[in-house]
Design a protein around this motif. Structure first.
Motif, PDB file in Angstrom:
ATOM      1  N   VAL A  27       0.839  -1.208   0.000  1.00  0.00           N
ATOM      2  CA  VAL A  27       0.000   0.000   0.000  1.00  0.00           C
ATOM      3  C   VAL A  27       0.872   1.256   0.000  1.00  0.00           C
ATOM      4  N   SER A  28       1.937   1.257   0.791  1.00  0.00           N
ATOM      5  CA  SER A  28       2.796   2.443   0.894  1.00  0.00           C
ATOM      6  C   SER A  28       3.539   2.725  -0.410  1.00  0.00           C
ATOM      7  N   MET A  29       3.849   1.682  -1.198  1.00  0.00           N
ATOM      8  CA  MET A  29       4.592   1.881  -2.445  1.00  0.00           C
ATOM      9  C   MET A  29       3.694   2.128  -3.648  1.00  0.00           C
ATOM     10  N   TRP A  30       2.402   1.925  -3.518  1.00  0.00           N
ATOM     11  CA  TRP A  30       1.501   2.045  -4.665  1.00  0.00           C
ATOM     12  C   TRP A  30       1.699   3.346  -5.443  1.00  0.00           C
ATOM     13  N   PRO A  31       1.773   4.533  -4.794  1.00  0.00           N
ATOM     14  CA  PRO A  31       1.927   5.769  -5.571  1.00  0.00           C
ATOM     15  C   PRO A  31       3.284   5.899  -6.262  1.00  0.00           C
ATOM     16  N   GLU A  32       4.269   5.098  -5.838  1.00  0.00           N
ATOM     17  CA  GLU A  32       5.620   5.221  -6.392  1.00  0.00           C
ATOM     18  C   GLU A  32       5.829   4.407  -7.662  1.00  0.00           C
ATOM     19  N   TRP A  33       4.912   3.495  -7.958  1.00  0.00           N
ATOM     20  CA  TRP A  33       5.104   2.636  -9.136  1.00  0.00           C
ATOM     21  C   TRP A  33       4.722   3.384 -10.401  1.00  0.00           C
ATOM     22  N   ARG A  34       5.609   4.247 -10.841  1.00  0.00           N
ATOM     23  CA  ARG A  34       5.374   5.027 -12.058  1.00  0.00           C
ATOM     24  C   ARG A  34       5.998   4.308 -13.255  1.00  0.00           C
ATOM     25  N   PRO A  35       5.459   4.531 -14.454  1.00  0.00           N
ATOM     26  CA  PRO A  35       6.042   3.910 -15.652  1.00  0.00           C
ATOM     27  C   PRO A  35       7.489   4.339 -15.836  1.00  0.00           C
ATOM     28  N   PRO A  36       8.322   3.514 -16.487  1.00  0.00           N
ATOM     29  CA  PRO A  36       9.714   3.874 -16.747  1.00  0.00           C
ATOM     30  C   PRO A  36       9.796   5.193 -17.512  1.00  0.00           C
ATOM     31  N   PRO A  37      10.910   5.920 -17.352  1.00  0.00           N
ATOM     32  CA  PRO A  37      11.029   7.234 -17.995  1.00  0.00           C
ATOM     33  C   PRO A  37      11.078   7.184 -19.513  1.00  0.00           C
ATOM     34  N   SER A  38      11.409   6.027 -20.071  1.00  0.00           N
ATOM     35  CA  SER A  38      11.522   5.913 -21.527  1.00  0.00           C
ATOM     36  C   SER A  38      10.830   4.644 -21.983  1.00  0.00           C
ATOM     37  N   VAL A  39      10.133   4.724 -23.097  1.00  0.00           N
ATOM     38  CA  VAL A  39       9.490   3.522 -23.636  1.00  0.00           C
ATOM     39  C   VAL A  39      10.499   2.673 -24.399  1.00  0.00           C
ATOM     40  N   ASN A  40      11.658   3.216 -24.687  1.00  0.00           N
ATOM     41  CA  ASN A  40      12.704   2.491 -25.409  1.00  0.00           C
ATOM     42  C   ASN A  40      13.638   1.822 -24.421  1.00  0.00           C
ATOM     43  N   ALA A  41      13.475   0.529 -24.246  1.00  0.00           N
ATOM     44  CA  ALA A  41      14.313  -0.208 -23.306  1.00  0.00           C
ATOM     45  C   ALA A  41      15.666  -0.510 -23.926  1.00  0.00           C
ATOM     46  N   SER A  42      16.693  -0.547 -23.084  1.00  0.00           N
ATOM     47  CA  SER A  42      18.043  -0.860 -23.548  1.00  0.00           C
ATOM     48  C   SER A  42      18.199  -2.365 -23.681  1.00  0.00           C
ATOM     49  N   PRO A  43      18.689  -2.850 -24.837  1.00  0.00           N
ATOM     50  CA  PRO A  43      18.930  -4.285 -24.973  1.00  0.00           C
ATOM     51  C   PRO A  43      19.930  -4.759 -23.924  1.00  0.00           C
ATOM     52  N   ILE A  44      19.735  -5.993 -23.436  1.00  0.00           N
ATOM     53  CA  ILE A  44      20.622  -6.511 -22.415  1.00  0.00           C
ATOM     54  C   ILE A  44      22.047  -6.652 -22.943  1.00  0.00           C
ATOM     55  N   SER A  45      22.161  -6.905 -24.249  1.00  0.00           N
ATOM     56  CA  SER A  45      23.494  -7.024 -24.847  1.00  0.00           C
ATOM     57  C   SER A  45      24.244  -5.702 -24.777  1.00  0.00           C
ATOM     58  N   GLU A  46      23.497  -4.592 -24.856  1.00  0.00           N
ATOM     59  CA  GLU A  46      24.130  -3.269 -24.766  1.00  0.00           C
ATOM     60  C   GLU A  46      24.690  -3.035 -23.366  1.00  0.00           C
ATOM     61  N   ILE A  47      23.962  -3.494 -22.360  1.00  0.00           N
ATOM     62  CA  ILE A  47      24.447  -3.366 -20.977  1.00  0.00           C
ATOM     63  C   ILE A  47      25.701  -4.204 -20.779  1.00  0.00           C
ATOM     64  N   LEU A  48      25.678  -5.430 -21.320  1.00  0.00           N
ATOM     65  CA  LEU A  48      26.819  -6.333 -21.141  1.00  0.00           C
ATOM     66  C   LEU A  48      28.035  -5.897 -21.950  1.00  0.00           C
ATOM     67  N   ARG A  49      27.820  -5.068 -22.964  1.00  0.00           N
ATOM     68  CA  ARG A  49      28.965  -4.549 -23.722  1.00  0.00           C
ATOM     69  C   ARG A  49      29.648  -3.395 -23.008  1.00  0.00           C
ATOM     70  N   ASP A  50      28.957  -2.806 -22.050  1.00  0.00           N
ATOM     71  CA  ASP A  50      29.551  -1.683 -21.315  1.00  0.00           C
ATOM     72  C   ASP A  50      30.612  -2.205 -20.349  1.00  0.00           C
ATOM     73  N   PRO A  51      31.869  -1.802 -20.498  1.00  0.00           N
ATOM     74  CA  PRO A  51      32.940  -2.377 -19.663  1.00  0.00           C
ATOM     75  C   PRO A  51      32.780  -2.069 -18.180  1.00  0.00           C
ATOM     76  N   ILE A  52      32.278  -0.885 -17.844  1.00  0.00           N
ATOM     77  CA  ILE A  52      32.123  -0.528 -16.434  1.00  0.00           C
ATOM     78  C   ILE A  52      31.009  -1.347 -15.803  1.00  0.00           C
ATOM     79  N   ALA A  53      29.890  -1.504 -16.509  1.00  0.00           N
ATOM     80  CA  ALA A  53      28.793  -2.317 -15.989  1.00  0.00           C
ATOM     81  C   ALA A  53      29.244  -3.753 -15.769  1.00  0.00           C
TER      82      ALA A  53
END
Length: 411
Positions: free
Chosen positions: A187-213
């Protein structure tokens, strides 16, 4: 405090508490509960937990993919996930298995950890947007969030022990109480569940290509393994090596309360001196202080309590700073955060599965039995698994962090 209330940060504290209460304590208590109550072998329980982690290899990134794309009805879907989490906990501890116990264990714990995964991934991804673009926002949110997580671990770790003797079915009372708190947190978190800031999700392969990540994920994997290893055999170590039955709950509370109390301090130090410098210092203190556990024996529970305070306080740095460092990186390369934290969740849970799948069979192979007068060879194996293995892994994590540049972890 007034600003934190206005930003609804306490809601993150409470929700983190129920998530952590469903995670680590279950790995500590569930195998022993099913071994003692239903006679399921430790090797079989370890195999079930490892099989669940193999499911997570596919499931967690997929759940992250769903979380990134969940727009309409987001609060409703996540509240449903919280309901499954609560129901699975009740099934695991409060309902006598209607089918063979090992199958009931596998079914209920799969429901519990699948719900946990989805909620945890979405919760941390929501934090990326909540913290904003500022560098200190992630550290500030992490302090509130991880303090709640540590307090949740404290409560879940001590509740079954405190309830034993006070009520006829302590684990059942714990499970139903947990379900009630989950309802309040949802109940306390209900107002916080807002949609992601972008409708364009980053492919997981792009995250894994990032050396720092990739380096941060590897560091998280290695650094989380010592705690997972120690947690898996903690109850056995206290009961059989220290010969201090009844101390398990208080010692867990001491450890995790020290971590919770230290979390705001680590956050403040990191803002002043930088995450890498502070985290390295904490990890070194953890490794050095924990070496004393190699030499403890029967009657040394008070000394072990002192070690719990020191090592617990250092774990606070791990749990606050590493997620904040990863969240800052996700804010730059994957603002939605879902698939990034799907990988983070997978890494975190794999360490617990690795520990359960390897340590429990080794312990059983050495001749160790719960609640029995174990041979010296079994006690030596118990000490090696509880103390020597985590210390070695911690030094590997220290080396990995030391090799990372300040620019990689603090920008």
């Amino acid at each position: 405090m007034r600003a934190a209330l206005a930003e609804r940060l306490p809601a993150y504290t409470l929700f983190a508490a129920i998530l952590s209460g469903a995670a680590l304590p279950i790995y500590i208590y569930a195998p022993r509960y099913y071994a003692d109550t239903y006679g399921v072998s430790l090797t079989l329980l370890g195999a079930v937990l490892f099989g669940l982690r193999l499911l997570d290899v596919v499931q967690d990134p997929f759940l992250g993919w769903i979380s990134e794309r969940l727009q309409r009805g987001r609060a409703l879907v996540l509240t449903l996930g919280a309901t499954i989490l609560a129901a699975s906990m009740v099934g695991l501890f409060a309902i006598a298995p209607p089918i063979p116990p090992v199958w009931w264990f596998g079914l209920t714990i799969t429901g519990l950890f699948s719900a946990f995964s989805f909620l945890n991934i979405s919760f941390y991804a929501q934090g990326v947007a909540k913290a904003g673009p500022g560098q200190n926002g992630h550290i500030r949110l992490a302090a509130w969030r991880e303090t709640g997580a540590l307090l949740g671990v404290c409560a879940a770790a001590v509740a079954p022990t405190l309830l034993t003797g006070a009520v006829g079915a302590p684990y059942s009372v714990f499970a139903f109480s947990f379900a009630a708190v989950v309802g309040l947190a949802a109940v306390s978190m209900w107002p916080e569940w807002r949609p992601p800031p972008s409708v364009n999700a980053s492919p997981i392969s792009e995250i894994l290509r990032d050396p720092i990540a990739k380096r941060l994920l590897l560091l998280a994997l290695v650094n989380a393994t010592p705690l997972a290893v120690a947690s898996t055999v903690f109850l056995f170590y206290v009961e059989s090596r220290l010969q201090a039955p009844g101390w398990e709950g208080p010692l867990l509370v001491i450890f995790f309360f020290a971590a919770a109390a230290s979390a705001p301090g680590w956050s403040a130090l990191a803002r002043r001196y930088g995450e890498k410098r502070v985290l390295l210092s904490a990890m070194m203190i953890a490794a050095v202080s924990f070496t004393a556990t190699l030499f403890l024996g029967a009657g040394d529970a008070p000394l072990f309590a002192v070690i719990c305070v020191i090592s617990g306080a250092t774990i606070g740095a791990d749990l606050v700073l590493l997620p904040a460092m990863f969240a800052k990186r996700m804010a730059k390369i994957s603002p939605n955060g879902g698939q990034g934290f799907g990988l983070w969740s997978l890494v975190s849970k794999f360490t617990l599965a690795f520990a359960a799948a390897t340590l429990l069979p080794l312990l059983e192979w050495s001749g160790f039995q719960t609640g029995a007068n174990n041979p010296q060879s079994a006690l030596v194996m118990l000490t090696v698994l509880y103390a020597a293995v985590p210390i070695a892994l911690k030094f590997v994590a220290i080396a990995l962090l030391a090799l990372m540049s300040f620019e990689e972890v603090e920008t």
